[in-house]
Structures are given as C-alpha cells and as structure tokens.
Enzyme design. Structure first.
Site: not given
Length: 690
Positions: A580, A567
C-alpha cells in the site's frame, strides 16, 4: 371565490382559486406538447381578505417571472390587486415607454406579493376572463410563424380563435389581446403571431379545456393539411451514423465543441441525438431553416438567434470535423458581433458573448450549452421545440419567424437584463465538470457531495455501480450527477468510462483519482498478487485515468485540475504496509511528474495526503480497519480515536475533511499552485513534507 392565502409556501393552498390554478398549471406544464420548460404562464382572478382591513379584495394570481408551470407552487405566484393593475391602463404612457409598466407592478402587489411579476402580467390582468393561459405549444407556434398564419388560423379554427399580429410581450400586447377578446365574444383564445397561444375561460377547467382544444386542433390541422415531407428530401450523406459510431464521434468532438462554445464564458454541455434531431440534420432544408433561427422569445433567448451547423457529411473524419468546426466558430462569432452592432443602441446592455448555444453536427446530433447542466438541457429541449415549430410551419406554409431586429430587442431587452441580474450568485465551481473515481462511498462520496454543493456537475465512477447510482440520485440526479461503473485497472474500461463521462456533460475539468483499496500485511506475508492488485488499482489506475482525462482537457483548451488522493503513507514509513505505501508513493510522484508535463496546458496537478480516515471509509470497512487495529493493538471500533490521539491536533479525520481540501485546491484561490501535496492528517510530524 373567497378564502385567505397561506403564508407557508410548502402548505396546501387555502384559497380555492390558487388551488385550482396550481392544479391546472401543473397539468398543462407536465406535457411538453403544451409548453416548454419555464415557458408560458397561467393566472386566476378571485378574492381574498386584505391583510390590513380584512375586507375582501379582488386579486390576480399569476405565475411569476422565471417559474415553471409543471412544478409551480404557490410561492412561485405573483399576487397583485386587480383594481390597481387595471388602473395602470389609465396612466399607460404608450408603447415607447411600456417597459416602465413592469416597475409599476410592484406598486400593485398584495401583501408580500409573492414572486416577481413577469412581463406577461398585463395580459392576464387586462383580459376580461377569470382564468387565462399563455402557452408555447409547437403546433400553436407553427401557425404563429407560418407566412400566412392569419389565414391559416381562420381556416383551422373559424371564429373560435382570433389572430394577434406579432408584438413584443408587454403592456401593449395585454391591451391588444383584451381588445380582441371584447371584439370577439365567441372566441376561446388567440394565436399570437410569431409567439404562441393564449386561451381563457370562466372556470379553471374551461380555460384548461380551451388551451388543450387549441393545441389539439392546431396539431390535427397540420397533420391533416400539411405536406408529408416538410423539410424536403432526405440527404443520406447526413443521416444518423450507427449508434456505436455515433457515440464515439460525439465523444471525440464534444470536448472540442465545448471549448469553442466556452470562448467567452465556460459552459456545460448536453448531447441530444433523437430521431427528430436527425431528421432535421439530414434534411434538404437544414441550412436555410437553421439560418432563419427560432421565433418564440422563450426559444431564442436560450438558443441564441441561430445555431452553428457543421457543413460536412456524417462520415467526415474527426480531424476534418474539428478543423471545420474551428473555422465555422470564428465565422459564427463574427456574424454574432455584426448582429449585435447592427441593432445595438447606446443604452443596450453589453454583448453577453458571441459563442453558439446550439451546435448541429449531421450524423452525430445536437450539442447544446448553458451555464449549468439544466440550462444546457433546456436549451437543447427548446431547439427540439423549434424544430417541431419549423416542421409544422413548413408543412402548411413557409416558416417565417419574427424579424432579426425584434429578436435583438428581446435578447438585449432591459427587462431581460434585469431578470439575469436577479439570478443567485454563481457558485465557485459552477460550469466545472468533475470525475471522481471511487465516488460511491467514503472519501469519494464526500468529495462528490462537496463538489455538487459548490456548483459542479459530477460523474461518479465506481466499481460498485449500485453505490455510484445511489450517490448520484442523492445528489440530485441527471442535471447534477451521473453514475458509471469503472474498473480503473482495466485500460479499455477506463477509455470507455472517460468517453461516457464526456457525453454526460460535454467534457471534464476536475479529476479526482480516489479509487483505492489496501491489504495490510508484513513483507514476508505479502504476495505478488497483493502487490499487483494494489498497484493495478492505485498506481496504474491513476495513471490511466489521468492520461485519458488529460486528452479531454487538452482538446477542450480550458485548463483543468487533476487531484490525487494519496496518503500520509506516501512519505511515512510504517510497519506491515509495504504494498500500500509503495503504491501511494508512486501516486505521489505521479503528481510531480504530471504537474511538470501538463502545466503548459493550464492543467494543475496536486495531491492530498489523508491519514486515519476510518468513519465512512470503504477501505477500512473492507478489512483494512481490522488489520490496522490488530497492528496497533486497539479495538477496531476505537481505531479512529487511536489515530486522533497520535496526531498533533488530537482530531479525527473524516471524509469531509479530505473533500474540503479538494475544494480548496480547485475553487480558484490556489489558481497558481501545482505539484503540491496537502496533508489532511490532523498533524503527523513524521509525515511532514520536506
């Protein structure tokens, strides 16, 4: 019969002869007892209007080269002017030059001609019957390959079925069968020595009935007169292992065998462990019959002249089996090269590869290989057919296939080489087996779709099995994609999932660590459970999947790719996202660590850093979208637009954009790249890699 042929290949045939032919072909081809996949051919003679003069013209419709009877459509038929094909008999230069006749068929085509005419076109044109079937049923080939097949054919059928001695398919064989029909007006068909059967009829229904009669009577004859144990005594040391043990050993051996079978060219595999296979593997006659090889041309063209047989008992340790397989593989390659040298002429095509297409492992089953999953499956099906042929021939006589020199003449036939050259261009990911975690939706699904479109076979693993199954079905089913349930945070579940993935296609080459989830919370609201859940799925899960799949790729010795879908957050510090982002940073560093460790095995490890993938995203649909929309103060349905406007390119990122990056990293152009992270975020300056 009159009528006109349709120009729309998807439309129902307007010519009754064509409609009847297709119905008969599909019915015969739907039953594997009648013929094998893509084996045999059927034809019909009738009339249709000449596209130039409008005059009724006598035509031959015959299954074209490479088609399959069970799925045959009108576009798969070759259409020829019958008078022209029959006139070729007057200019036939003899058996030494009969290959030239296939090129002559092109001058006999009617209109646009349809599919390419096959080598068996002459048989269908020259036999004086409106409808002709040529098939490869196991029972018929059993008679055809029996040492005293001619006598047994008379005993089985009387004068209703004639015997044709072995001759390579071609124009001369067509002349031979035509002559036999003229000389035996009472006959309904013939047994072709070493090959198969041909039947005919005045109507399509009669031809079909005659084909089925020959098959049924041959089957009944073998059952009635054959010995009860055609393969000899049963060897308990080579009997099938219990199912769980059998599957475990197959999974352990398959990558090694696939690597060996891919020495000259990469292959996809198929494992078969049917009762018929295990009966053969545990039989007294396994070694001598396997050494004789197959006989029907359709069989050995896909299975090679003989299989590789592991000569160890079923309970041999995996390490011992691996060591022996490697020794046998070297010997197989030497034997195949010697076979080529014995028979090759100066104008023979170059040797296509010396690796086995069929590997037999007692207690475990049969491993078959091909350039794609369908070819691997069909090779296995053909060898099962060959086992049935050997069983029938040994039951009533002695199995006696065609001579090795004849096999070579067909395997390295210029016409077979031309057929290979007509195949479509190979896709970039052909022969590669991919595993995509989280493949049932979002980025994973888009990635699976792209990989299949580029030729890969894909194992779709997802916690939601229904999503994975739906995706696999959309992608074409068993020969292209299979679905598995997988909780990547569970070590034993990952081990079991990888073992099943190996059994699907023979091994693994391309791993996409995509499974993920996200809980967007500020630091003070993030619980230890939130932290553990995200790290278990993405950091721990990626580690487990990479570890287990790396074992497979190392055993294969074929290199490979591991891709992490990380990500933008792995390098960008955003608010309210501690768990996350931290786990994505963990994944990003795994890429670097594994690239450094696995490079010696030619396994490349790279990452992709997406951002703002809202549409089609499972993570966003699971609540992440609403949470992030609240953080940024926008409506959830406008979150994608918001992300797009904050990028340099002002473009929304879609799952397909991430899939494109996976393809770019694995399709070959970046073959010397490892340890790289590619941003797929439409340009987020704060996430630029430094």
């Amino acid at each position: 019969m009159t009528g006109s042929t349709t120009t729309d290949p998807s439309a129902a045939p307007t010519n009754p002869a064509v409609a009847e032919l297709l119905a008969r072909s599909n019915a015969l081809g739907a039953d594997p007892r009648n013929t094998n996949y893509a084996g045999g051919n059927t034809s019909a003679k009738g009339t249709s209007a000449d596209p130039v003069t409008g005059e009724e013209t006598e035509l031959l419709w015959v299954k074209g080269s490479g088609g399959d009877l069970g799925t045959l459509q009108e576009k798969g038929l070759a259409v020829l002017r019958l008078d022209r094909v029959r006139a070729l008999a007057d200019v036939y230069p003899g058996v030494e030059r009969e290959d030239e006749m296939v090129g002559a068929f092109d001058y006999c085509l009617h209109g646009r001609g349809g599919a390419a005419p096959s080598i068996d076109t002459a048989m269908h044109a020259l036999v004086d019957a409106p409808h002709v079937d040529h098939l490869h049923p196991d029972a018929g080939i059993a008679l055809a390959t029996a040492a005293d097949g001619e006598r047994l054919t008379r005993e089985c059928f009387g004068d209703a079925v004639a015997w044709v001695p072995w001759r390579r398919p071609g124009f001369q064989l067509g002349l031979d069968i035509a002559a036999i029909k003229r000389e035996n007006p009472q006959a309904i068909g013939c047994i072709l020595g070493g090959h198969g059967i041909t039947a005919w009829g005045e109507t399509s229904q009669e031809a079909q009935a005659n084909s089925l009669r020959i098959i049924a009577e041959a089957t009944a004859f073998i059952e009635r007169t054959g010995t009860a144990e055609p393969f000899g005594t049963h060897d308990g040391s080579r009997a099938a292992l219990p199912e769980a043990e059998r599957r475990a050993k197959a999974s352990a051996l398959f990558p090694v065998i696939r690597g060996l079978a891919s020495t000259d060219a990469p292959m996809v595999g198929r494992w078969t462990d049917t009762e018929a296979v295990h009966e053969f593997l545990a039989s007294e006659k396994l070694a001598p019959l396997a050494e004789l090889g197959t006989s029907c041309p359709d069989h050995f063209l896909r299975t090679k002249v003989k299989p590789l047989v592991l000569d160890l008992p079923a309970d041999a340790p995996v390490d011992d089996s691996v060591a022996r397989l490697k020794e046998l593989h070297e010997q197989y390659r030497a034997d195949y090269s010697a076979y080529y040298e014995r028979h090759a002429a100066p104008d023979s095509p170059a040797m296509r590869g010396a690796d086995p297409a069929i590997v037999l492992v007692p207690g475990v089953g049969m491993f078959s290989f091909g350039a794609d999953a369908q070819t691997a499956r069909v090779a296995g099906e053909f060898y099962v057919n060959a086992i049935g042929v050997m069983r029938g021939a040994e039951a009533i006589s002695t199995y006696s296939p065609i001579e090795e020199s004849e096999k070579f003449r067909i395997e390295y036939w210029a016409l077979e080489e031309a057929k290979l050259q007509r195949r479509p261009a190979t896709k970039p990911l052909a022969t590669r087996v991919a595993l995509v975690t989280g493949g049932g939706s979002g980025i994973g699904k888009a990635t699976a779709e792209r990989l299949v479109a580029e030729g890969a076979c894909v194992v779709i693993a997802d916690l939601n099995l229904e999503n994975a199954q739906a995706t696999a079905e959309e992608l074409g089913g068993r020969d292209r994609a299979v679905a598995l349930r997988a909780d990547v945070s569970d070590e034993q579940a990952v081990i079991a999932m990888v073992a099943e993935a190996v059994l699907a296609f023979g091994g693994l080459d391309l791993i996409v660590n995509n499974a993920g989830l996200s809980l967007s919370k500020p630091l003070l609201e993030t619980t230890a459970k939130d932290w553990d859940l995200q790290h278990d799925v993405m950091a721990r899960g990626s580690f487990l999947v990479s570890r287990e799949t790396a074992r497979v790729m190392i055993d294969q010795a074929m290199g490979g790719d591991i891709i992490y879908i990380s990500s933008k957050n792995s390098v960008f510090a955003g608010p309210n996202n501690i768990a996350y982002s931290a786990t994505k940073a963990d994944q990003a560093h795994q890429v670097r660590l594994l690239a450094a460790e696995l490079g010696g095995h030619q396994i490349r490890v790279n990452g992709i850093n997406p951002d703002g993938v809202v549409r089609g995203s499972g993570i966003f649909a699971g609540g992440w979208g609403a949470s992030r929309a609240k953080v940024y103060g926008v409506e959830e349905e406008k979150l994608g637009e918001y992300y797009a406007q904050r990028t340099l390119l002002k473009r929304e990122v879609l799952p397909a954009n991430v899939a494109n990056a996976v393809f770019a990293l694995t399709a070959g152009d970046l073959s010397h790249t490892t340890g790289l992270h590619i941003p797929v975020d439409a340009g987020v300056a704060a996430a630029f890699l430094r």
